[in-house]
Design an enzyme around this catalytic site. Structure first.
Site, PDB file in Angstrom:
ATOM      1  N   LYS A 115       1.528  -6.477  -8.144  1.00  0.00           N
ATOM      2  CA  LYS A 115       1.853  -5.204  -7.499  1.00  0.00           C
ATOM      3  C   LYS A 115       1.852  -4.050  -8.499  1.00  0.00           C
ATOM      4  CE  LYS A 115       3.414  -2.034  -4.947  1.00  0.00           C
ATOM      5  NZ  LYS A 115       2.884  -1.474  -3.751  1.00  0.00           N
ATOM      6  N   ASP A 130      18.846  -0.723   8.673  1.00  0.00           N
ATOM      7  CA  ASP A 130      18.790   0.222   7.555  1.00  0.00           C
ATOM      8  C   ASP A 130      20.208   0.671   7.240  1.00  0.00           C
ATOM      9  OD1 ASP A 130      16.296   1.970   6.256  1.00  0.00           O
ATOM     10  OD2 ASP A 130      18.276   2.888   6.056  1.00  0.00           O
ATOM     11  N   VAL A 168       7.719   1.107   4.268  1.00  0.00           N
ATOM     12  CA  VAL A 168       7.308  -0.291   4.154  1.00  0.00           C
ATOM     13  C   VAL A 168       8.012  -1.150   5.198  1.00  0.00           C
ATOM     14  CG1 VAL A 168       7.308  -2.294   2.628  1.00  0.00           C
ATOM     15  CG2 VAL A 168       6.786  -0.033   1.712  1.00  0.00           C
ATOM     16  N   GLU A 203       3.627  -5.390  -1.119  1.00  0.00           N
ATOM     17  CA  GLU A 203       2.849  -4.688  -0.088  1.00  0.00           C
ATOM     18  C   GLU A 203       1.806  -3.803  -0.754  1.00  0.00           C
ATOM     19  OE1 GLU A 203       3.060  -1.299   0.367  1.00  0.00           O
ATOM     20  OE2 GLU A 203       4.653  -0.921  -1.097  1.00  0.00           O
ATOM     21  N   PHE A 204       0.702  -3.618  -0.052  1.00  0.00           N
ATOM     22  CA  PHE A 204      -0.368  -2.752  -0.572  1.00  0.00           C
ATOM     23  C   PHE A 204      -0.689  -1.677   0.467  1.00  0.00           C
ATOM     24  CE2 PHE A 204      -0.965  -7.017  -2.412  1.00  0.00           C
ATOM     25  CZ  PHE A 204      -0.685  -6.712  -3.736  1.00  0.00           C
ATOM     26  N   CYS A 259       5.217   6.183  -5.111  1.00  0.00           N
ATOM     27  CA  CYS A 259       4.796   4.890  -5.667  1.00  0.00           C
ATOM     28  C   CYS A 259       4.180   5.025  -7.048  1.00  0.00           C
ATOM     29  CB  CYS A 259       3.819   4.224  -4.713  1.00  0.00           C
ATOM     30  SG  CYS A 259       4.565   3.983  -3.096  1.00  0.00           S
ATOM     31  N   LEU A 264     -11.664   7.922  -7.183  1.00  0.00           N
ATOM     32  CA  LEU A 264     -12.338   8.738  -8.191  1.00  0.00           C
ATOM     33  C   LEU A 264     -12.395  10.190  -7.718  1.00  0.00           C
ATOM     34  CD1 LEU A 264     -15.296   6.455  -9.406  1.00  0.00           C
ATOM     35  CD2 LEU A 264     -13.193   7.021 -10.621  1.00  0.00           C
ATOM     36  N   GLU A 281       0.586   5.182   2.387  1.00  0.00           N
ATOM     37  CA  GLU A 281       1.165   6.051   3.405  1.00  0.00           C
ATOM     38  C   GLU A 281       0.033   6.784   4.102  1.00  0.00           C
ATOM     39  OE1 GLU A 281       4.345   8.585   2.078  1.00  0.00           O
ATOM     40  OE2 GLU A 281       5.232   6.930   0.954  1.00  0.00           O
ATOM     41  N   LYS A 331      19.424   7.257  10.235  1.00  0.00           N
ATOM     42  CA  LYS A 331      18.083   6.717  10.499  1.00  0.00           C
ATOM     43  C   LYS A 331      18.160   5.579  11.520  1.00  0.00           C
ATOM     44  CE  LYS A 331      15.118   5.923   6.987  1.00  0.00           C
ATOM     45  NZ  LYS A 331      14.606   5.175   5.828  1.00  0.00           N
TER      46      LYS A 331
HETATM   47  C1  UGA Z   1      -0.169   3.649  -3.185  1.00  0.00           C
HETATM   48  C2  UGA Z   1      -1.222   2.527  -3.221  1.00  0.00           C
HETATM   49  O1  UGA Z   1      -2.506   3.063  -2.926  1.00  0.00           O
HETATM   50  C3  UGA Z   1      -0.886   1.431  -2.210  1.00  0.00           C
HETATM   51  O2  UGA Z   1      -1.814   0.358  -2.341  1.00  0.00           O
HETATM   52  C4  UGA Z   1       0.523   0.920  -2.511  1.00  0.00           C
HETATM   53  O3  UGA Z   1       0.917  -0.094  -1.589  1.00  0.00           O
HETATM   54  C5  UGA Z   1       1.502   2.079  -2.418  1.00  0.00           C
HETATM   55  O4  UGA Z   1       1.125   3.076  -3.383  1.00  0.00           O
HETATM   56  C6  UGA Z   1       2.885   1.559  -2.716  1.00  0.00           C
HETATM   57  O5  UGA Z   1       3.118   1.076  -3.825  1.00  0.00           O
HETATM   58  O6  UGA Z   1       3.725   1.501  -1.799  1.00  0.00           O
HETATM   59  P1  UGA Z   1       0.292   5.771  -1.625  1.00  0.00           P
HETATM   60  O7  UGA Z   1       1.269   6.177  -2.677  1.00  0.00           O
HETATM   61  O8  UGA Z   1       0.716   5.785  -0.206  1.00  0.00           O
HETATM   62  O9  UGA Z   1      -0.238   4.262  -1.914  1.00  0.00           O
HETATM   63  O10 UGA Z   1      -0.948   6.744  -1.729  1.00  0.00           O
HETATM   64  P2  UGA Z   1      -2.428   6.743  -2.339  1.00  0.00           P
HETATM   65  O11 UGA Z   1      -3.383   6.921  -1.236  1.00  0.00           O
HETATM   66  O12 UGA Z   1      -2.635   5.593  -3.231  1.00  0.00           O
HETATM   67  O13 UGA Z   1      -2.387   8.098  -3.168  1.00  0.00           O
HETATM   68  C7  UGA Z   1      -1.477   8.272  -4.248  1.00  0.00           C
HETATM   69  C8  UGA Z   1      -1.714   9.607  -4.911  1.00  0.00           C
HETATM   70  O14 UGA Z   1      -2.948   9.596  -5.619  1.00  0.00           O
HETATM   71  C9  UGA Z   1      -1.801  10.796  -3.952  1.00  0.00           C
HETATM   72  O15 UGA Z   1      -1.097  11.897  -4.481  1.00  0.00           O
HETATM   73  C10 UGA Z   1      -3.287  11.100  -3.868  1.00  0.00           C
HETATM   74  O16 UGA Z   1      -3.556  12.449  -3.568  1.00  0.00           O
HETATM   75  C11 UGA Z   1      -3.722  10.751  -5.283  1.00  0.00           C
HETATM   76  N1  UGA Z   1      -5.154  10.390  -5.380  1.00  0.00           N
HETATM   77  C12 UGA Z   1      -5.624   9.290  -4.758  1.00  0.00           C
HETATM   78  C13 UGA Z   1      -5.995  11.180  -6.145  1.00  0.00           C
HETATM   79  O17 UGA Z   1      -5.569  12.193  -6.737  1.00  0.00           O
HETATM   80  N2  UGA Z   1      -7.314  10.831  -6.256  1.00  0.00           N
HETATM   81  C14 UGA Z   1      -7.815   9.724  -5.646  1.00  0.00           C
HETATM   82  O18 UGA Z   1      -9.034   9.468  -5.801  1.00  0.00           O
HETATM   83  C15 UGA Z   1      -6.965   8.947  -4.877  1.00  0.00           C
END
Ligand code: UGA
Length: 459
Positions: free
Chosen positions: A220, A30, A11, A150-151, A276, A266, A154, A35
């Site tokens: 959040k 940091d 982030v 933040e949204f 997260c 989905l 990764e 790092k």
């Molecule tokens: C998530 C949120 O999507 C972000 O909006 C948020 O800012 C972030 O957390 C955070 O709080 O910092 P992230 O953890 O990077 O982001 O990853 P995602 O793409 O959301 O995926 C999370 C997990 O869900 C992964 O293991 C992914 O494989 C799984 N996932 C996602 C599924 O199993 N099915 C889906 O349809 C989508």
């Protein structure tokens, strides 16, 4: 504007680099000195698409520098706190890093400062921060506290930062709201030079939503928990599809066409991981509990997710009968594609169970092998999908990297002991795999045997 960013994780580093990219002067620190030295020497401590190029560019143009926390505090009128808030044993967020930074700011800073919490924190942290700063301020410090969650996902954090759907700021003064709007204006209007797209397909105006601090903090946690709920929901629907002979791919498509539901998040599979969703879900339940609200709904979301690992191992066992001494090829270790992050990765949890049952695992991941090796020294890491597939009794796909969709199936089929593909993310084309003589086992009734091409009966 002159901006300080404290904490250079996914982030913080993305925030610092992107603020510099849109024209601000940014100083970033940091507490992890290793790092920090890497960053000062132009070495990226994490893999995140586009970030390395942007960091190099803004450092060269003198808009981004790295240094100590004290130097960073001295630099900006606006200080973004992006430190880690890992889970404690009881599920609460550990706010000790946030508290430490607040104390250093209170002792060090003078004049006016806007202190912005960007780390994911429980509701009321802003209020707590405010009290803490007031208690510890030793100089003449005039300050506001704001929440700016933040949204960022990764793997797409740069894109998400530069082309967001919304920017949420929780403030209790118009001065704070105006400062944050000024900082984000190039992003709100999408007027900056985009470093990643030439045609820039994502140039929609971002909604700038101003709320009170408590609401921003809840937005959040509520957003992440809702998305986690969507995933657990589709995973349960997948189980039902599998039991009834329906196809979860079609079902997800059908329900996602309703704009009130939407098609995103989905995708069924082995469950959500990362740093997260699991921790934020837990923390949100704990917050609700503290305030007397029974959020059992979210506890169930977590329970469903945990069960994905053992039920996937069962799926493998069902095909192989006995796991002991079986050679299992694993494609994908990261908690999702386009990242080297393995924190709370369901892939590693599955591998641990396979190893505990006496199977041998040969794995390949395009980015996450170094980190996985440190976590699981007994894991055999291979240089590519083909080396990993050598002599395998089953290939198991656990992270849906694009690379796995483009493998040479003919070559793979010549390497394995048994042509069995168990796809934990429904990432592959069943037809492709089956056509090359493999038995395909997916999630939620998406399966097929080689001889069943055409009818693709569920297994
Ligand atoms: C998530 C949120 O999507 C972000 O909006 C948020 O800012 C972030 O957390 C955070 O709080 O910092 P992230 O953890 O990077 O982001 O990853 P995602 O793409 O959301 O995926 C999370 C997990 O869900 C992964 O293991 C992914 O494989 C799984 N996932 C996602 C599924 O199993 N099915 C889906 O349809 C989508």
């Amino acid at each position: 504007m002159r901006i300080s960013v404290i904490g250079a994780g996914y982030v913080g580093l993305t925030t610092a680099a992107c603020f510099a990219q849109i024209g601000h002067d940014v100083f970033c620190s940091d507490s992890d000195l290793d790092k920090l030295h890497k960053l000062q020497n132009g070495v990226m401590p994490i893999f995140e698409p586009h970030l390395e190029n942007i960091v190099a560019h803004v450092r060269e143009s003198g808009r981004l520098a790295f240094g100590s926390t004290e130097q960073t505090i001295d630099c900006g009128e606006v200080i973004f706190i992006c430190v880690g808030t890992p889970p404690l044993g009881n599920g609460d967020a550990d706010l000790s890093a946030m508290e430490g930074v607040a104390r250093t700011i209170a002792k060090r800073a003078d004049g006016y400062r806007l202190i912005v919490e960007k780390s994911t924190v429980p509701v009321h942290t802003g209020a707590q921060l405010k009290r803490h700063l007031a208690v510890h301020a030793t100089r003449k410090l005039n300050f506001d506290v704001a929440s700016n969650p933040e949204f960022l996902k990764e793997g797409t954090s740069v894109e998400d930062f530069l082309h967001p759907h919304r920017i949420v700021v929780g403030v209790d003064s118009s001065r704070a709201a105006n400062l944050l709007q000024k900082i984000y204006q190039p992003i709100i209007d999408q007027t900056f030079a985009c470093p990643i797209h030439s045609g820039c397909p994502r140039r929609q105006q971002a909604r700038f939503l101003v709320t009170d601090t408590n609401s921003a903090e809840i937005i959040k946690h509520a957003s992440n928990s809702f998305l986690a709920m969507k995933i657990s929901y589709i995973n349960m629907v997948a189980d039902l599809c599998e039991a009834t002979g329906a196809d979860v791919g079609k079902v997800a498509e059908g329900i996602g066409l309703d704009p009130r539901i939407g098609p995103d998040f989905l995708r069924p599979g082995i469950g959500f991981g990362g740093f997260c969703f699991p921790k934020d879900l837990q923390a949100f339940v704990r917050i609700a509990e503290k305030f007397g609200c029974d959020f059992a709904l979210l506890e169930e979301v977590g329970r469903i997710n945990q069960k994905r690992v053992s039920s996937f191992v069962e799926k493998i066992r069902k095909e192989l009968w006995v796991l002991r001494e079986k050679r299992i090829c694993v494609w994908g270790l990261a908690f999702k594609p386009d990242t080297d992050d393995i924190r709370f990765s369901p892939a590693l949890a599955i591998i641990r169970q396979l190893l505990a049952e006496g199977a041998s695992v040969r794995a390949y991941d395009p980015q996450a092998m170094e980190k996985s090796r440190q976590e699981l020294p007994e894991l055999v890491c291979c240089s590519d999908v083909y080396e990993a597939a050598q002599g395998a009794d089953a290939i198991v796909l656990l992270t849906e990297w694009e690379e796995f969709r483009n493998v040479d199936w003919k070559r793979v089929s010549g390497l394995v002991e048994r042509a069995l593909m168990i796809d934990g993310r429904n990432a592959l084309s069943r037809e492709d795999v089956v056509e090359h003589g493999f038995q395909y086992v997916g999630i939620g009734g998406v399966s097929g045997a080689p001889e069943a091409t055409g009818s693709l009966a569920s297994v």
